[in-house]
Scaffold this active site. Structure first.
Site, PDB file in Angstrom:
ATOM      1  N   LEU A 100      -1.904  38.093   5.152  1.00  0.00           N
ATOM      2  CA  LEU A 100      -0.478  38.410   5.025  1.00  0.00           C
ATOM      3  C   LEU A 100      -0.223  39.174   3.731  1.00  0.00           C
ATOM      4  CD1 LEU A 100       0.955  34.958   6.207  1.00  0.00           C
ATOM      5  CD2 LEU A 100       0.424  36.986   7.571  1.00  0.00           C
ATOM      6  N   PRO A 101       0.989  39.771   3.591  1.00  0.00           N
ATOM      7  CA  PRO A 101       1.235  40.626   2.419  1.00  0.00           C
ATOM      8  C   PRO A 101       1.171  39.920   1.064  1.00  0.00           C
ATOM      9  CG  PRO A 101       2.838  41.083   4.154  1.00  0.00           C
ATOM     10  CD  PRO A 101       2.070  39.861   4.579  1.00  0.00           C
ATOM     11  N   LYS A 129      -9.957  38.943  -7.725  1.00  0.00           N
ATOM     12  CA  LYS A 129      -9.341  40.052  -6.988  1.00  0.00           C
ATOM     13  C   LYS A 129      -8.322  40.819  -7.841  1.00  0.00           C
ATOM     14  CE  LYS A 129      -7.758  42.625  -3.610  1.00  0.00           C
ATOM     15  NZ  LYS A 129      -8.503  43.833  -3.223  1.00  0.00           N
ATOM     16  N   THR A 165      -4.091  38.740  -0.640  1.00  0.00           N
ATOM     17  CA  THR A 165      -4.118  38.742  -2.111  1.00  0.00           C
ATOM     18  C   THR A 165      -2.800  38.147  -2.586  1.00  0.00           C
ATOM     19  OG1 THR A 165      -5.436  40.763  -2.133  1.00  0.00           O
ATOM     20  CG2 THR A 165      -4.366  40.138  -4.193  1.00  0.00           C
ATOM     21  N   LYS A 221       2.412  44.845  -6.291  1.00  0.00           N
ATOM     22  CA  LYS A 221       2.341  43.372  -6.280  1.00  0.00           C
ATOM     23  C   LYS A 221       1.119  42.889  -7.064  1.00  0.00           C
ATOM     24  CE  LYS A 221       0.268  42.032  -2.698  1.00  0.00           C
ATOM     25  NZ  LYS A 221      -1.019  41.469  -2.390  1.00  0.00           N
TER      26      LYS A 221
HETATM   27  P1  NAD Z   1       0.046  45.118   6.035  1.00  0.00           P
HETATM   28  O1  NAD Z   1       1.409  45.175   5.500  1.00  0.00           O
HETATM   29  O2  NAD Z   1      -0.550  46.304   6.718  1.00  0.00           O
HETATM   30  O3  NAD Z   1      -0.101  43.882   7.049  1.00  0.00           O
HETATM   31  C1  NAD Z   1       0.479  42.624   6.836  1.00  0.00           C
HETATM   32  C2  NAD Z   1       0.878  42.077   8.203  1.00  0.00           C
HETATM   33  O4  NAD Z   1       1.332  40.723   8.075  1.00  0.00           O
HETATM   34  C3  NAD Z   1       2.015  42.858   8.859  1.00  0.00           C
HETATM   35  O5  NAD Z   1       1.582  43.354  10.125  1.00  0.00           O
HETATM   36  C4  NAD Z   1       3.138  41.818   8.998  1.00  0.00           C
HETATM   37  O6  NAD Z   1       3.913  41.988  10.181  1.00  0.00           O
HETATM   38  C5  NAD Z   1       2.350  40.534   9.042  1.00  0.00           C
HETATM   39  N1  NAD Z   1       3.108  39.325   8.719  1.00  0.00           N
HETATM   40  C6  NAD Z   1       3.891  39.079   7.644  1.00  0.00           C
HETATM   41  N2  NAD Z   1       4.351  37.821   7.681  1.00  0.00           N
HETATM   42  C7  NAD Z   1       3.855  37.255   8.804  1.00  0.00           C
HETATM   43  C8  NAD Z   1       3.963  35.958   9.387  1.00  0.00           C
HETATM   44  N3  NAD Z   1       4.691  34.986   8.827  1.00  0.00           N
HETATM   45  N4  NAD Z   1       3.309  35.725  10.547  1.00  0.00           N
HETATM   46  C9  NAD Z   1       2.573  36.697  11.133  1.00  0.00           C
HETATM   47  N5  NAD Z   1       2.418  37.928  10.624  1.00  0.00           N
HETATM   48  C10 NAD Z   1       3.054  38.202   9.465  1.00  0.00           C
HETATM   49  O7  NAD Z   1      -0.889  44.680   4.800  1.00  0.00           O
HETATM   50  P2  NAD Z   1      -2.470  44.878   4.644  1.00  0.00           P
HETATM   51  O8  NAD Z   1      -2.727  46.209   4.044  1.00  0.00           O
HETATM   52  O9  NAD Z   1      -3.154  44.473   5.901  1.00  0.00           O
HETATM   53  O10 NAD Z   1      -2.752  43.802   3.495  1.00  0.00           O
HETATM   54  C11 NAD Z   1      -2.773  42.400   3.727  1.00  0.00           C
HETATM   55  C12 NAD Z   1      -3.218  41.712   2.448  1.00  0.00           C
HETATM   56  O11 NAD Z   1      -4.519  42.191   2.077  1.00  0.00           O
HETATM   57  C13 NAD Z   1      -2.303  41.977   1.239  1.00  0.00           C
HETATM   58  O12 NAD Z   1      -2.230  40.811   0.464  1.00  0.00           O
HETATM   59  C14 NAD Z   1      -3.027  43.093   0.499  1.00  0.00           C
HETATM   60  O13 NAD Z   1      -2.718  43.098  -0.868  1.00  0.00           O
HETATM   61  C15 NAD Z   1      -4.472  42.754   0.775  1.00  0.00           C
HETATM   62  N6  NAD Z   1      -5.431  43.878   0.753  1.00  0.00           N
HETATM   63  C16 NAD Z   1      -5.141  45.075   1.336  1.00  0.00           C
HETATM   64  C17 NAD Z   1      -6.083  46.110   1.302  1.00  0.00           C
HETATM   65  C18 NAD Z   1      -5.817  47.443   1.935  1.00  0.00           C
HETATM   66  O14 NAD Z   1      -6.605  48.379   1.663  1.00  0.00           O
HETATM   67  N7  NAD Z   1      -4.800  47.625   2.752  1.00  0.00           N
HETATM   68  C19 NAD Z   1      -7.334  45.887   0.707  1.00  0.00           C
HETATM   69  C20 NAD Z   1      -7.609  44.645   0.149  1.00  0.00           C
HETATM   70  C21 NAD Z   1      -6.657  43.635   0.179  1.00  0.00           C
END
Ligand code: NAD
Length: 301
Positions: free
Chosen positions: A66-67, A175, A100, A250
């Site tokens: 999740l975000p 991280k 994260t 964030k």
């Molecule tokens: P994203 O915004 O693409 O996806 C997050 C998803 O979570 C969304 O589809 C949203 O609808 C869903 N969501 C939110 N609340 C929810 C709930 N209560 N129940 C079900 N679904 C829910 O984000 P992302 O890029 O996939 O990143 C996710 C996490 O990973 C973050 O913490 C980010 O910092 C971390 N991260 C991202 C990357 C990257 O390159 N994108 C790399 C490493 C770590």
């Protein structure tokens, strides 16, 4: 052996991670609040649950991606009218949070889980969407060694490197150190490229020179911020997908909060946070973080 896994959060990272578990033969049930995110995975044959509660029914392992902290806390502990998932999970369930978030939130959820005999590890990742798709992520795990060993066969289907950073929350600390450095490197790489181009250099040639020189780094290797230099990078897709500016903001905020708490000096991390904040306020929060280039790129270049 094949396990019954619930995967919640199917965004840029969670979608491909869940798909890799499905492809590896695990019995994956998935859920996201976003319909399009669910539809993408359903098209690949992954079973989609009607809600998070239905998703975790019968699951031995629950994975969340999740975000940010409030989303993870609300999902497991509940918020307002919405009940959390923990009371629904049988003792012995293993929860792997790959988001994260603040280390303090990981510890709060882990403590509540432990009271119910539920195992919890924080397992944030690095490697970007490319790593998520390829199954080559790096996992930074916080939690008991025995719980990590239970999680390992699952993590191995999504990642190539698995590190045990320490107790619960230690994965998150590792991280945010990494992402503070990444935020600084991406801003610095953008600045160097913009300087070269302002002097008439070809961004692709300059990128290759620096990649093979002492300025070489992950942005130049895999994630070049200049549009067109790397066809697969978000920069070449109008900064769509990838790792959102607001997510980087964030993480830089988490790093500064942490630095304040332990009285660490993080001057470049603080400056990087301000740069991404200005970029976000200018309306680019939803673009990939490598769009920070736009803050320093001369118009017309
Ligand atoms: P994203 O915004 O693409 O996806 C997050 C998803 O979570 C969304 O589809 C949203 O609808 C869903 N969501 C939110 N609340 C929810 C709930 N209560 N129940 C079900 N679904 C829910 O984000 P992302 O890029 O996939 O990143 C996710 C996490 O990973 C973050 O913490 C980010 O910092 C971390 N991260 C991202 C990357 C990257 O390159 N994108 C790399 C490493 C770590």
């Amino acid at each position: 052996q094949h396990m019954k896994i619930a995967f919640i959060g199917l965004g840029n990272m969670g979608g491909p991670m869940a798909l890799n578990l499905h492809k590896a033969g695990h019995d994956v049930g998935a859920f996201d609040l976003s319909r399009p995110a669910c539809d993408r995975l359903a098209a690949d044959g992954v079973r989609i649950a009607t809600d998070a509660g239905a998703c975790v029914e019968g699951a031995e392992v629950v994975i969340s991606m999740l975000p940010a902290s409030p989303h993870v806390e609300a999902l497991f502990l509940g918020s307002g009218q919405q009940a959390g998932l923990l009371p629904q999970l049988p003792a012995g369930t293993l929860v792997i949070d790959c988001s994260t978030i603040a280390a303090a939130t990981s510890r709060k959820v882990a403590d509540a889980a432990r009271e119910r005999g539920i195992a919890f590890i924080d397992a944030p990742v690095s490697g970007g969407t490319g790593g998520a798709i390829a199954g080559t992520l790096t996992f930074m795990v916080g939690g008991d060694a025995a719980d990590l060993e239970r999680a390992r066969p699952v993590l191995e289907k999504m990642g190539a490197n698995i590190f045990h950073a320490g107790g619960v929350g230690a994965g998150q600390t590792a991280k945010i150190c990494n992402n503070m450095l990444l935020g600084i490197l991406m801003a610095g790489t953008s600045e160097a490229l913009a300087l070269g181009v302002a002097n008439g250099l070809d961004p692709a040639v300059l990128s290759e020179i620096m990649r093979r020189s002492s300025g070489g780094n992950w942005a130049l290797e895999k994630y070049n911020p200049w549009p067109g230099v790397m066809p697969q990078a978000p920069a070449s897709k109008d900064y769509a997908g990838g790792f959102g500016t607001d997510l980087m903001l964030k993480d830089l905020g988490l790093a500064q909060e942490n630095a304040t708490a332990v009285k660490a000096a993080t001057p470049l991390g603080g400056l990087a946070r301000s740069l991404y904040a200005a970029h976000s306020l200018a309306g680019h929060g939803g673009l990939d973080f490598s769009s920070i280039l736009r803050l320093v790129r001369k118009s017309g270049a």
